[in-house]
Design a protein around this motif. Structure first.
Motif, PDB file in Angstrom:
ATOM      1  N   ILE A 180       0.632  -1.390  -0.076  1.00 53.99           N
ATOM      2  CA  ILE A 180       0.632  -0.023  -0.078  1.00 53.99           C
ATOM      3  C   ILE A 180       0.886   1.358  -0.244  1.00 53.99           C
ATOM      4  O   ILE A 180       1.897   0.943   0.365  1.00 53.99           O
ATOM      5  N   VAL A 181       0.304   2.411  -0.800  1.00 57.32           N
ATOM      6  CA  VAL A 181       0.919   3.417  -0.842  1.00 57.32           C
ATOM      7  C   VAL A 181       0.715   4.286  -0.108  1.00 57.32           C
ATOM      8  O   VAL A 181      -0.744   4.307  -1.001  1.00 57.32           O
ATOM      9  N   LYS A 182       0.610   5.400   0.622  1.00 54.70           N
ATOM     10  CA  LYS A 182      -0.558   6.024   0.916  1.00 54.70           C
ATOM     11  C   LYS A 182      -0.067   7.571   1.147  1.00 54.70           C
ATOM     12  O   LYS A 182       1.402   7.450   2.295  1.00 54.70           O
ATOM     13  N   ASP A 183      -0.129   8.960   0.477  1.00 55.73           N
ATOM     14  CA  ASP A 183       0.257   9.624   1.077  1.00 55.73           C
ATOM     15  C   ASP A 183      -0.403  10.221   1.903  1.00 55.73           C
ATOM     16  O   ASP A 183      -1.652  10.974   2.305  1.00 55.73           O
ATOM     17  N   ILE A 184       0.924  10.597   2.980  1.00 54.34           N
ATOM     18  CA  ILE A 184      -0.081  11.800   4.696  1.00 54.34           C
ATOM     19  C   ILE A 184       1.312  12.504   5.550  1.00 54.34           C
ATOM     20  O   ILE A 184       1.932  11.800   5.065  1.00 54.34           O
ATOM     21  N   ASP A 185       0.154  13.047   6.106  1.00 49.72           N
ATOM     22  CA  ASP A 185       1.478  14.184   6.938  1.00 49.72           C
ATOM     23  C   ASP A 185       2.352  13.798   7.988  1.00 49.72           C
ATOM     24  O   ASP A 185       1.973  12.279   8.196  1.00 49.72           O
ATOM     25  N   VAL A 186       3.114  14.789   8.430  1.00 50.43           N
ATOM     26  CA  VAL A 186       3.355  14.069   9.483  1.00 50.43           C
ATOM     27  C   VAL A 186       2.909  13.423  10.565  1.00 50.43           C
ATOM     28  O   VAL A 186       3.787  12.642  10.827  1.00 50.43           O
ATOM     29  N   ASN A 187       2.461  14.387  10.905  1.00 51.05           N
ATOM     30  CA  ASN A 187       1.928  13.913  11.929  1.00 51.05           C
ATOM     31  C   ASN A 187       0.804  12.991  12.098  1.00 51.05           C
ATOM     32  O   ASN A 187       1.028  11.548  13.406  1.00 51.05           O
ATOM     33  N   GLY A 188       0.339  12.057  10.991  1.00 48.36           N
ATOM     34  CA  GLY A 188      -0.264  10.887  10.708  1.00 48.36           C
ATOM     35  C   GLY A 188       0.617  10.023  10.247  1.00 48.36           C
ATOM     36  O   GLY A 188       0.150   9.068  11.094  1.00 48.36           O
ATOM     37  N   THR A 189       1.642  10.127  10.330  1.00 49.61           N
ATOM     38  CA  THR A 189       2.818   9.003  10.013  1.00 49.61           C
ATOM     39  C   THR A 189       3.357   9.054  11.363  1.00 49.61           C
ATOM     40  O   THR A 189       3.317   7.734  11.435  1.00 49.61           O
ATOM     41  N   GLU A 190       3.462   9.823  11.987  1.00 53.68           N
ATOM     42  CA  GLU A 190       3.929   9.554  13.263  1.00 53.68           C
ATOM     43  C   GLU A 190       3.201   8.682  14.128  1.00 53.68           C
ATOM     44  O   GLU A 190       3.586   7.000  14.951  1.00 53.68           O
ATOM     45  N   ASN A 191       1.554   8.596  14.540  1.00 51.04           N
ATOM     46  CA  ASN A 191       0.782   8.187  14.623  1.00 51.04           C
ATOM     47  C   ASN A 191       0.985   6.667  14.029  1.00 51.04           C
ATOM     48  O   ASN A 191       0.682   5.969  14.949  1.00 51.04           O
ATOM     49  N   LEU A 192       0.720   6.617  12.716  1.00 53.26           N
ATOM     50  CA  LEU A 192       0.052   5.070  12.193  1.00 53.26           C
ATOM     51  C   LEU A 192       1.803   3.849  12.384  1.00 53.26           C
ATOM     52  O   LEU A 192       1.051   3.344  12.479  1.00 53.26           O
ATOM     53  N   LYS A 193       2.759   4.594  11.893  1.00 58.14           N
ATOM     54  CA  LYS A 193       3.860   4.561  12.791  1.00 58.14           C
ATOM     55  C   LYS A 193       3.175   3.384  13.976  1.00 58.14           C
ATOM     56  O   LYS A 193       4.281   2.209  14.252  1.00 58.14           O
ATOM     57  N   GLU A 194       3.539   4.518  14.975  1.00 62.47           N
ATOM     58  CA  GLU A 194       3.368   3.668  16.853  1.00 62.47           C
ATOM     59  C   GLU A 194       2.306   2.586  16.286  1.00 62.47           C
ATOM     60  O   GLU A 194       2.504   2.089  16.746  1.00 62.47           O
ATOM     61  N   LEU A 195       1.324   2.799  16.182  1.00 60.75           N
ATOM     62  CA  LEU A 195       0.344   2.373  16.130  1.00 60.75           C
ATOM     63  C   LEU A 195       0.060   0.976  15.409  1.00 60.75           C
ATOM     64  O   LEU A 195      -0.285  -0.163  15.715  1.00 60.75           O
ATOM     65  N   LEU A 196       0.951   1.101  14.377  1.00 64.20           N
ATOM     66  CA  LEU A 196       1.048  -0.017  13.105  1.00 64.20           C
ATOM     67  C   LEU A 196       2.448  -1.058  13.652  1.00 64.20           C
ATOM     68  O   LEU A 196       2.634  -1.943  12.843  1.00 64.20           O
TER      69      LEU A 196
END
Ligand code: 5GP
Length: 191
Positions: A93-109
């Motif tokens: 999956i390629v998803k474009d997302i801003d820096v805040n969303g990236t930080e959250n998703l990285k941690e959650l996943l």
């Protein structure tokens, strides 16, 4: 595997994402849910899943999102169901997302899915030039806002696995395809 592409508006992430999907059969997109109005070029269910503010808030209450954010008074959120379905299909999956969303998703996943993060960098002067020559050219206040956002996003660059200077579309697409292939190889060799 989830590949997150970040970079300020005008950094070329949309174009690169489209090229990656067009050129391979194993890369796919993940539409976010949003309450923003549909724009020209948007395709329901592909660029985004469009809902009203009330529908978004109901989904939020039901815990349907991994993360969400508000940009320009509109909600944007990553659906747990859509992400899990796409991951189960085995595609990248390629998803474009801003820096805040990236930080959250990285941690959650981090315990469930391999996440690779890529930041697309453009020089500030080049970004200004691109914004001013866009067909949907933003007004002066909007341009100022986006350039301020540039400084913020640049300050968070250390969060990313890869930083690519995007001054040549073809070169950037080739580099990102190589990164994805290498990361897939590493993932398959891990045990
Ligand atoms: P646009 O309305 O121009 O397509 O997107 C506006 C902003 O929302 C962009 O910075 C984009 O990266 C961000 N965005 C899109 N989807 C999501 C999402 O699911 N979560 C978060 N946090 N931001 C998103």
């Amino acid at each position: 595997m989830l590949v997150i592409l970040s970079g300020v508006a005008g950094s070329g992430k949309d174009t690169i994402k489209k090229e990656l999907i067009k050129r391979t059969d194993y890369i796919t997109s993940l539409p976010s849910y949003t309450s923003r109005p549909i724009r020209e070029g948007d395709v329901e269910g592909q660029t985004y899943c469009f809902v009203t503010k009330e529908e978004f808030e109901a989904k939020l209450k039901d815990g349907e999102f991994y993360e969400y954010d508000v940009h320009h008074n509109n909600y944007y959120g990553t659906s747990k169901k859509l992400l899990n379905e796409k991951i189960a299909s085995g595609k990248v999956i390629v998803k474009d997302i801003d820096v805040n969303g990236t930080e959250n998703l990285k941690e959650l996943l981090k315990n469930d899915t391999k996440v690779v993060t890529i930041f697309l960098r453009v020089p500030k002067e080049e970004l200004q030039r691109r914004l001013e020559t866009r067909v949907d050219k933003p007004g002066p206040d909007e341009i100022k806002l986006r350039l301020n956002r540039f400084d913020y996003e640049e300050s968070r660059i250390g969060l990313y696995d890869y930083v690519i200077k995007n001054n040549d579309l073809e070169k950037s697409v080739q580099i990102i395809m190589t990164i994805i292939e290498n990361e897939l190889r590493v993932e398959n060799e891990e045990f």
